[in-house]
Scaffold this motif. Structure first.
Motif, PDB file in Angstrom:
ATOM      1  N   GLN A  29       3.594  -2.328  26.614  1.00 48.51           N
ATOM      2  CA  GLN A  29       4.201  -2.845  27.835  1.00 48.51           C
ATOM      3  C   GLN A  29       3.182  -2.914  28.963  1.00 48.51           C
ATOM      4  OE1 GLN A  29       7.423  -0.073  28.340  1.00 48.51           O
ATOM      5  NE2 GLN A  29       8.883  -1.406  27.291  1.00 48.51           N
ATOM      6  N   GLN A  30       2.368  -1.876  29.098  1.00 47.19           N
ATOM      7  CA  GLN A  30       1.341  -1.874  30.137  1.00 47.19           C
ATOM      8  C   GLN A  30       0.324  -2.990  29.881  1.00 47.19           C
ATOM      9  OE1 GLN A  30       0.133   2.250  29.782  1.00 47.19           O
ATOM     10  NE2 GLN A  30       1.136   2.746  31.726  1.00 47.19           N
ATOM     11  N   ALA A  31      -0.014  -3.218  28.622  1.00 44.32           N
ATOM     12  CA  ALA A  31      -0.952  -4.291  28.275  1.00 44.32           C
ATOM     13  C   ALA A  31      -0.363  -5.642  28.650  1.00 44.32           C
ATOM     14  CB  ALA A  31      -1.280  -4.238  26.782  1.00 44.32           C
ATOM     15  N   ASP A  32       0.917  -5.841  28.357  1.00 41.05           N
ATOM     16  CA  ASP A  32       1.584  -7.098  28.719  1.00 41.05           C
ATOM     17  C   ASP A  32       1.596  -7.297  30.236  1.00 41.05           C
ATOM     18  OD1 ASP A  32       2.065  -7.663  26.046  1.00 41.05           O
ATOM     19  OD2 ASP A  32       4.142  -6.944  26.092  1.00 41.05           O
ATOM     20  N   MET A  33       1.855  -6.218  30.969  1.00 41.58           N
ATOM     21  CA  MET A  33       1.880  -6.320  32.434  1.00 41.58           C
ATOM     22  C   MET A  33       0.486  -6.626  32.982  1.00 41.58           C
ATOM     23  SD  MET A  33       4.660  -3.492  33.766  1.00 41.58           S
ATOM     24  CE  MET A  33       3.870  -2.097  32.982  1.00 41.58           C
ATOM     25  N   LEU A  34      -0.535  -5.965  32.438  1.00 43.06           N
ATOM     26  CA  LEU A  34      -1.905  -6.237  32.885  1.00 43.06           C
ATOM     27  C   LEU A  34      -2.287  -7.690  32.614  1.00 43.06           C
ATOM     28  CD1 LEU A  34      -4.141  -3.184  31.903  1.00 43.06           C
ATOM     29  CD2 LEU A  34      -3.765  -4.112  34.176  1.00 43.06           C
ATOM     30  N   ARG A  35      -1.934  -8.179  31.424  1.00 43.85           N
ATOM     31  CA  ARG A  35      -2.236  -9.559  31.053  1.00 43.85           C
ATOM     32  C   ARG A  35      -1.560 -10.528  32.025  1.00 43.85           C
ATOM     33  NH1 ARG A  35      -0.371  -9.155  26.475  1.00 43.85           N
ATOM     34  NH2 ARG A  35      -2.226  -8.479  25.366  1.00 43.85           N
ATOM     35  N   ALA A  36      -0.290 -10.281  32.322  1.00 44.74           N
ATOM     36  CA  ALA A  36       0.461 -11.152  33.236  1.00 44.74           C
ATOM     37  C   ALA A  36      -0.117 -11.090  34.651  1.00 44.74           C
ATOM     38  CB  ALA A  36       1.941 -10.757  33.236  1.00 44.74           C
ATOM     39  N   GLU A  37      -0.477  -9.895  35.110  1.00 44.28           N
ATOM     40  CA  GLU A  37      -1.064  -9.754  36.446  1.00 44.28           C
ATOM     41  C   GLU A  37      -2.409 -10.471  36.523  1.00 44.28           C
ATOM     42  OE1 GLU A  37      -1.232  -5.771  38.102  1.00 44.28           O
ATOM     43  OE2 GLU A  37       0.583  -5.247  37.008  1.00 44.28           O
ATOM     44  N   ALA A  38      -3.197 -10.345  35.483  1.00 47.56           N
ATOM     45  CA  ALA A  38      -4.503 -11.012  35.464  1.00 47.56           C
ATOM     46  C   ALA A  38      -4.323 -12.525  35.558  1.00 47.56           C
ATOM     47  CB  ALA A  38      -5.273 -10.637  34.200  1.00 47.56           C
ATOM     48  N   GLN A  39      -3.407 -13.051  34.774  1.00 48.72           N
ATOM     49  CA  GLN A  39      -3.168 -14.495  34.797  1.00 48.72           C
ATOM     50  C   GLN A  39      -2.621 -14.940  36.144  1.00 48.72           C
ATOM     51  OE1 GLN A  39      -0.804 -14.527  31.147  1.00 48.72           O
ATOM     52  NE2 GLN A  39      -2.395 -15.789  30.195  1.00 48.72           N
ATOM     53  N   ALA A  40      -1.741 -14.144  36.736  1.00 47.25           N
ATOM     54  CA  ALA A  40      -1.175 -14.487  38.044  1.00 47.25           C
ATOM     55  C   ALA A  40      -2.259 -14.516  39.124  1.00 47.25           C
ATOM     56  CB  ALA A  40      -0.078 -13.488  38.425  1.00 47.25           C
ATOM     57  N   GLU A  41      -3.316 -13.729  38.919  1.00 53.77           N
ATOM     58  CA  GLU A  41      -4.393 -13.675  39.897  1.00 53.77           C
ATOM     59  C   GLU A  41      -5.540 -14.624  39.544  1.00 53.77           C
ATOM     60  OE1 GLU A  41      -5.434  -9.787  41.365  1.00 53.77           O
ATOM     61  OE2 GLU A  41      -3.422  -9.047  40.897  1.00 53.77           O
ATOM     62  N   GLY A  42      -5.313 -15.489  38.545  1.00 56.92           N
ATOM     63  CA  GLY A  42      -6.283 -16.528  38.231  1.00 56.92           C
ATOM     64  C   GLY A  42      -7.298 -16.200  37.160  1.00 56.92           C
ATOM     65  N   TYR A  43      -7.130 -15.089  36.463  1.00 54.60           N
ATOM     66  CA  TYR A  43      -8.042 -14.721  35.390  1.00 54.60           C
ATOM     67  C   TYR A  43      -7.489 -15.216  34.054  1.00 54.60           C
ATOM     68  CZ  TYR A  43      -9.921 -11.595  38.930  1.00 54.60           C
ATOM     69  OH  TYR A  43     -10.454 -11.088  40.079  1.00 54.60           O
ATOM     70  N   GLU A  44      -8.373 -15.431  33.112  1.00 55.40           N
ATOM     71  CA  GLU A  44      -7.978 -15.835  31.768  1.00 55.40           C
ATOM     72  C   GLU A  44      -7.607 -14.598  30.952  1.00 55.40           C
ATOM     73  OE1 GLU A  44      -7.751 -18.948  30.526  1.00 55.40           O
ATOM     74  OE2 GLU A  44      -8.304 -19.760  32.484  1.00 55.40           O
ATOM     75  N   ALA A  45      -6.498 -14.682  30.230  1.00 52.47           N
ATOM     76  CA  ALA A  45      -6.084 -13.571  29.376  1.00 52.47           C
ATOM     77  C   ALA A  45      -7.167 -13.271  28.348  1.00 52.47           C
ATOM     78  CB  ALA A  45      -4.757 -13.882  28.692  1.00 52.47           C
ATOM     79  N   SER A  46      -7.842 -14.302  27.863  1.00 53.19           N
ATOM     80  CA  SER A  46      -8.891 -14.099  26.859  1.00 53.19           C
ATOM     81  C   SER A  46     -10.058 -13.296  27.432  1.00 53.19           C
ATOM     82  CB  SER A  46      -9.378 -15.438  26.308  1.00 53.19           C
ATOM     83  OG  SER A  46      -9.900 -16.241  27.360  1.00 53.19           O
ATOM     84  N   ASP A  47     -10.351 -13.459  28.721  1.00 51.34           N
ATOM     85  CA  ASP A  47     -11.409 -12.669  29.350  1.00 51.34           C
ATOM     86  C   ASP A  47     -11.011 -11.201  29.426  1.00 51.34           C
ATOM     87  OD1 ASP A  47     -13.003 -14.917  29.680  1.00 51.34           O
ATOM     88  OD2 ASP A  47     -12.328 -15.264  31.742  1.00 51.34           O
ATOM     89  N   LEU A  48      -9.768 -10.943  29.787  1.00 46.79           N
ATOM     90  CA  LEU A  48      -9.269  -9.575  29.843  1.00 46.79           C
ATOM     91  C   LEU A  48      -9.306  -8.951  28.449  1.00 46.79           C
ATOM     92  CD1 LEU A  48      -7.947  -7.198  31.334  1.00 46.79           C
ATOM     93  CD2 LEU A  48      -5.740  -8.321  30.952  1.00 46.79           C
ATOM     94  N   GLU A  49      -8.835  -9.688  27.470  1.00 49.22           N
ATOM     95  CA  GLU A  49      -8.832  -9.170  26.098  1.00 49.22           C
ATOM     96  C   GLU A  49     -10.260  -8.916  25.615  1.00 49.22           C
ATOM     97  OE1 GLU A  49      -6.471 -12.157  24.206  1.00 49.22           O
ATOM     98  OE2 GLU A  49      -4.613 -11.337  25.044  1.00 49.22           O
ATOM     99  N   GLY A  50     -11.188  -9.770  26.006  1.00 49.93           N
ATOM    100  CA  GLY A  50     -12.584  -9.567  25.634  1.00 49.93           C
ATOM    101  C   GLY A  50     -13.147  -8.277  26.202  1.00 49.93           C
ATOM    102  N   LEU A  51     -12.804  -7.966  27.453  1.00 52.48           N
ATOM    103  CA  LEU A  51     -13.242  -6.710  28.060  1.00 52.48           C
ATOM    104  C   LEU A  51     -12.660  -5.506  27.338  1.00 52.48           C
ATOM    105  CD1 LEU A  51     -13.000  -7.378  31.893  1.00 52.48           C
ATOM    106  CD2 LEU A  51     -15.055  -6.911  30.571  1.00 52.48           C
TER     107      LEU A  51
END
Length: 81
Positions: A29-51
């Motif tokens: 759930q926390q991972a899903d929220m982080l992914r959604a927050e990142a996308q909402a702030e203009g980041y690519e989910a793939s970049d977050l997952e790569g990190l």
């Protein structure tokens, strides 16, 4: 705009201050929220997952486990988290 690495570190520091969940399902759930927050702030989910080496939930679990090990070995105090 803040780099995704800096953004993630800010989010993780906030999560650490509040305390990571113990329930493994909560990491998903926390991972899903982080992914959604990142996308909402203009980041690519793939970049977050790569990190996070491809698995955000596993990254969160590993980070929590590292903090717990450091705390048990006396390297940090609970108030430092």
């Amino acid at each position: 705009m803040k780099m995704i690495h800096d953004w993630l570190e800010d989010k993780l520091e906030h999560m650490e201050r509040e305390g990571f969940e113990v329930d493994t399902g909560a990491f998903e759930q926390q991972a899903d929220m982080l992914r959604a927050e990142a996308q909402a702030e203009g980041y690519e989910a793939s970049d977050l997952e790569g990190l996070c080496n491809g698995d955000i939930a596993a990254y969160l679990r590993d980070r929590r486990d590292g903090i717990a090990r450091a705390s048990l070995s006396g390297n940090i105090l609970p108030d430092d988290v």
